[in-house]
Write a protein that holds these residues in place. Structure first.
Motif, PDB file in Angstrom:
ATOM      1  N   TYR A  70       0.833  -1.218   0.000  1.00 49.45           N
ATOM      2  CA  TYR A  70       0.000   0.000   0.000  1.00 49.45           C
ATOM      3  C   TYR A  70       0.864   1.264   0.000  1.00 49.45           C
ATOM      4  O   TYR A  70       0.538   2.260   0.640  1.00 49.45           O
ATOM      5  CB  TYR A  70      -0.980   0.008   1.186  1.00 49.45           C
ATOM      6  N   GLY A  89       0.677   6.145   9.740  1.00 54.52           N
ATOM      7  CA  GLY A  89       0.247   7.337   9.011  1.00 54.52           C
ATOM      8  C   GLY A  89      -0.869   8.077   9.736  1.00 54.52           C
ATOM      9  O   GLY A  89      -0.840   9.299   9.893  1.00 54.52           O
ATOM     10  N   ALA A  90      -1.871   7.308  10.190  1.00 54.23           N
ATOM     11  CA  ALA A  90      -2.988   7.949  10.889  1.00 54.23           C
ATOM     12  C   ALA A  90      -2.483   8.654  12.142  1.00 54.23           C
ATOM     13  O   ALA A  90      -2.920   9.757  12.468  1.00 54.23           O
ATOM     14  CB  ALA A  90      -4.047   6.908  11.247  1.00 54.23           C
ATOM     15  N   PHE A 150      -8.380  11.129   2.240  1.00 50.97           N
ATOM     16  CA  PHE A 150      -8.166   9.948   3.103  1.00 50.97           C
ATOM     17  C   PHE A 150      -6.985  10.260   4.008  1.00 50.97           C
ATOM     18  O   PHE A 150      -5.883  10.498   3.530  1.00 50.97           O
ATOM     19  CB  PHE A 150      -7.857   8.700   2.271  1.00 50.97           C
ATOM     20  N   HIS A 151      -7.216  10.261   5.322  1.00 55.21           N
ATOM     21  CA  HIS A 151      -6.123  10.604   6.229  1.00 55.21           C
ATOM     22  C   HIS A 151      -5.963   9.611   7.366  1.00 55.21           C
ATOM     23  O   HIS A 151      -5.247   9.895   8.321  1.00 55.21           O
ATOM     24  CB  HIS A 151      -6.315  12.025   6.770  1.00 55.21           C
ATOM     25  N   GLU A 181      -3.982  15.842   0.748  1.00 50.09           N
ATOM     26  CA  GLU A 181      -2.943  14.999   0.150  1.00 50.09           C
ATOM     27  C   GLU A 181      -2.572  15.641  -1.188  1.00 50.09           C
ATOM     28  O   GLU A 181      -3.465  15.899  -1.994  1.00 50.09           O
ATOM     29  CB  GLU A 181      -3.474  13.593  -0.174  1.00 50.09           C
ATOM     30  N   GLU A 191      -6.552   7.409  -1.969  1.00 48.74           N
ATOM     31  CA  GLU A 191      -7.753   6.575  -1.863  1.00 48.74           C
ATOM     32  C   GLU A 191      -8.927   7.118  -2.668  1.00 48.74           C
ATOM     33  O   GLU A 191      -9.893   6.410  -2.937  1.00 48.74           O
ATOM     34  CB  GLU A 191      -8.110   6.374  -0.394  1.00 48.74           C
ATOM     35  N   ASP A 209      -0.493  15.918   3.929  1.00 52.32           N
ATOM     36  CA  ASP A 209      -0.360  14.493   4.236  1.00 52.32           C
ATOM     37  C   ASP A 209       0.406  13.823   3.094  1.00 52.32           C
ATOM     38  O   ASP A 209      -0.141  13.588   2.021  1.00 52.32           O
ATOM     39  CB  ASP A 209      -1.767  13.902   4.391  1.00 52.32           C
ATOM     40  N   GLN A 214       1.341   8.758   1.778  1.00 56.73           N
ATOM     41  CA  GLN A 214       1.402   7.870   0.608  1.00 56.73           C
ATOM     42  C   GLN A 214       2.228   8.481  -0.533  1.00 56.73           C
ATOM     43  O   GLN A 214       2.957   7.783  -1.224  1.00 56.73           O
ATOM     44  CB  GLN A 214      -0.022   7.557   0.120  1.00 56.73           C
ATOM     45  N   LYS A 227       4.414   5.115   5.848  1.00 58.43           N
ATOM     46  CA  LYS A 227       4.560   4.100   4.786  1.00 58.43           C
ATOM     47  C   LYS A 227       6.027   3.843   4.418  1.00 58.43           C
ATOM     48  O   LYS A 227       6.759   3.274   5.211  1.00 58.43           O
ATOM     49  CB  LYS A 227       3.716   4.499   3.577  1.00 58.43           C
ATOM     50  N   ARG A 278      -4.971   0.712  -8.545  1.00 57.92           N
ATOM     51  CA  ARG A 278      -3.792   1.516  -8.215  1.00 57.92           C
ATOM     52  C   ARG A 278      -2.526   0.729  -8.515  1.00 57.92           C
ATOM     53  O   ARG A 278      -2.489  -0.488  -8.373  1.00 57.92           O
ATOM     54  CB  ARG A 278      -3.825   1.873  -6.731  1.00 57.92           C
TER      55      ARG A 278
HETATM   56  N1  F0G Z   1      -2.823   9.216   4.881  1.00 55.52           N
HETATM   57  C1  F0G Z   1      -2.876   8.725   3.639  1.00 55.52           C
HETATM   58  C2  F0G Z   1      -2.750   9.675   2.483  1.00 55.52           C
HETATM   59  C3  F0G Z   1      -3.042   7.348   3.424  1.00 55.52           C
HETATM   60  O1  F0G Z   1      -3.107   6.866   2.194  1.00 55.52           O
HETATM   61  C4  F0G Z   1      -3.147   6.509   4.544  1.00 55.52           C
HETATM   62  C5  F0G Z   1      -3.359   5.068   4.397  1.00 55.52           C
HETATM   63  C6  F0G Z   1      -3.070   7.074   5.820  1.00 55.52           C
HETATM   64  C7  F0G Z   1      -2.903   8.426   5.950  1.00 55.52           C
HETATM   65  C8  F0G Z   1      -3.159   6.229   7.034  1.00 55.52           C
HETATM   66  O2  F0G Z   1      -1.966   5.553   7.242  1.00 55.52           O
HETATM   67  O3  F0G Z   1      -2.674   3.182   7.448  1.00 55.52           O
HETATM   68  O4  F0G Z   1      -0.442   3.965   8.319  1.00 55.52           O
HETATM   69  O5  F0G Z   1      -2.543   4.626   9.462  1.00 55.52           O
HETATM   70  N2  F0G Z   1      -3.696   4.537   3.340  1.00 55.52           N
HETATM   71  C9  F0G Z   1      -3.948   3.127   3.209  1.00 55.52           C
HETATM   72  C10 F0G Z   1      -4.084   2.815   1.782  1.00 55.52           C
HETATM   73  C11 F0G Z   1      -5.135   2.660   3.930  1.00 55.52           C
HETATM   74  O6  F0G Z   1      -5.039   2.176   1.382  1.00 55.52           O
HETATM   75  O7  F0G Z   1      -3.208   3.207   1.047  1.00 55.52           O
HETATM   76  P1  F0G Z   1      -1.914   4.255   8.167  1.00 55.52           P
END
Ligand code: F0G
Length: 516
Positions: free
Chosen positions: A55, A120-121, A201-202, A276, A281, A309, A312, A338, A480
């Motif tokens: 991912y 990431g979250a 998506f964060h 982002e 996502e 953010d 990714q 990531k 993707r």
């Molecule tokens: N921010 C972005 C832009 C992401 O794509 C993701 C996760 C997160 C935060 C959260 O990060 O999973 O380490 O807590 N994206 C995953 C994905 C779910 O499908 O690419 P995380």
């Protein structure tokens, strides 16, 4: 492929059953570069081309040999991994290196303070918590100023000044001050609001899930945290309206000669704008540089910080370390995760611009595992590998990405009735299919209506072509592609072959073969 037949599945059991139903419940036993391996029923090792790339965690490939060797050396030398509350020069080295890159890519010499996290979250939660702390401190500073003005007004009244209570009530200064303080206490308690582009998506923690646009993920938890308004980035009027709609004020007193008036001053309510640079996502969507520049002007005018953010999009995937550098967008906060862990460790950081940094944050936000030496040292080495040879990896990401995009665009041109769009930059690429909910094939129509069609395509590609591709989380008719920088021409050709077969079956509306 059921691991241990005599044990009930208890590790996220529903997910396992769902993946198994799509033919995706494969147990991988080995990985290297852009390949994952499993053993078939006869025990033979089967290689799968992995275009999911953890991912987005494996920009340097699965089990990168240099990172593996380095990790082993750390373990062999009994490196202290957990020594919280002590000196951590390695963490400072990573912070320093990230700052050097930010200075170069954003043409600035302003530093960022770096806070360490594990996912990431979590890095995004750090950013929104800090932004909220900053907002609360600003409100506190404003209220202290109001108190100083009250003191001056009371003194002025003692020397004969008169007070106009409007729009509050009160027949003397004491009553006006009491009404003003009561109104301000109520206004200061206004909950914070975040703004984010549609599709964002964060993450999925209690705070960040409210910044994630996807309705199904977000709404069950709506009562748990501050709310976000999702705005279309290409409509600056809507963004200005949203900022105006969230504008609130505090009451203050102004002494004007012999007259004391009640005045209003801005109360910060919008804690931050979160985005982002390349939305993942939402279906791999690159933000428009012009729209971002207009957005920055609006936010600067209202003193709203920007959280960028790069969880990714960062770490070189776009062809630069920070994807926001292509947009000329220097975040007040930047989050990374990531690929920061080199595909091995769980590492995440939040960069906070010095001019906004509140040092007290470090006293109120910590995590047991954040900043441990193993993941931080691996992250530092991963960043050093990205930076080596004058950024050879970034150039490779751009060049490999162009090759992959060219192949996918040729497919779109050839099969425009099936492929709706191809988007991306560097090694963050998406291929969107036309909506199939009206397909003559019941299977295709049903899967499309259920939002699962992309996963059905994933099952087919894995089963028939030994290719691992997933849809984006909130736009499931977009596949993707996020391989490592080491993806070869031959692997891109293999990808084309699998996609061609998939597209041919979609065109023939052969749902049965696709479902398997
Ligand atoms: N921010 C972005 C832009 C992401 O794509 C993701 C996760 C997160 C935060 C959260 O990060 O999973 O380490 O807590 N994206 C995953 C994905 C779910 O499908 O690419 P995380």
């Amino acid at each position: 492929m059921n691991p241990v037949a005599d044990k009930p599945e208890l590790a996220e059991p529903y997910m396992f059953a769902w993946l198994a139903s799509l033919g995706l419940g494969v147990e991988y036993t080995r990985s290297k570069k852009d390949s994952l391996y499993y053993r078939d029923a006869g025990g033979a090792e089967i290689e799968v081309l992995d275009l999911v790339g953890g991912y987005g965690s494996t920009i340097l490939g699965h089990n990168n040999p240099e990172l593996i060797e380095y990790t082993k050396s750390l373990l062999d030398s009994d490196t202290p991994i957990h020594a919280q509350f002590s000196r951590h020069p390695y963490a400072n080295n990573l912070a320093w290196t990230l700052n050097t890159i930010a200075h170069r890519e954003f043409d600035t010499d302003e530093n960022y303070a770096v806070i360490f996290a594990n996912s990431g979250a979590e890095a995004n939660e750090v950013a929104i918590k800090h932004a909220e702390m900053d907002r609360m401190l600003k409100i506190g500073e404003a209220l202290a100023e109001v108190e100083a003005h009250i003191e001056a007004a009371v003194a002025a009244v003692a020397s004969g000044a008169t007070v106009d209570a409007s729009p509050l009530r009160g027949s003397d200064i004491d009553e006006v001050v009491a009404a003003l303080r009561a109104a301000n206490a109520e206004r200061a308690a206004t909950p914070p609001v975040y703004l984010a582009p549609v599709g964002s998506f964060h993450g999925k923690l209690a705070g960040t899930i409210q910044l994630t646009h996807n309705f199904a993920y977000r709404t069950p938890f709506i009562a748990m945290a501050a709310q976000c308004r999702f705005v279309p980035l290409d409509q600056p009027d809507v963004i200005s309206d949203a900022i105006a709609a969230e504008s609130r004020t505090l009451f203050d007193l102004a002494v004007d000669g012999d007259a004391i008036r009640v005045v209003e001053r801005p109360l910060p309510v919008i804690s931050a704008f979160v985005l982002e640079p390349i939305q993942g996502e939402a279906g791999i969507r690159i933000l428009d540089a012009g729209a971002v520049a207009r957005l920055r002007e609006l936010l600067d005018a209202a003193d709203i910080p920007v959280i960028v953010d790069e969880v990714q999009s960062g770490m070189g995937r776009s062809g630069a370390f920070f994807a926001a550098s292509h947009l000329g967008l220097r975040g007040d906060y930047i989050t990374l995760a990531k690929s920061l862990g080199g595909g091995i460790a769980k590492a995440a950081v939040t960069l906070i611009r010095s001019s906004r940094y509140r040092a007290d944050f470090e006293l109120v936000h910590t995590s047991t595992f954040a900043k441990d030496s193993l993941s931080t040292l691996i992250a530092l080495r991963a960043v050093e590998l990205l930076e080596a040879d004058g950024g050879a990896v970034y150039r490779l990401a751009a060049q490999r990405g162009d090759k992959l995009l060219a192949m996918l665009r040729a497919l779109r041109d050839e099969f425009g009735d099936v492929v709706k769009d191809v988007r991306g930059k560097g090694l963050m690429v998406g291929l969107e299919f036309h909506d199939l909910s009206g397909s003559a094939s019941e299977i295709l129509a049903e899967q499309a209506r259920g939002g699962l069609i992309g996963y059905m395509f994933s099952g087919y590609l894995l089963r028939e072509h030994n290719m691992r591709v997933f849809p984006t989380a909130s736009a499931t008719s977009t596949l993707r592609f996020e391989p490592s920088v080491y993806i070869t021409d031959e692997e891109i050709t293999r990808t084309e072959k699998g996609l061609r077969a998939l597209i041919t079956l979609i065109r023939a509306e052969d749902g049965k073969t696709l479902l398997g």
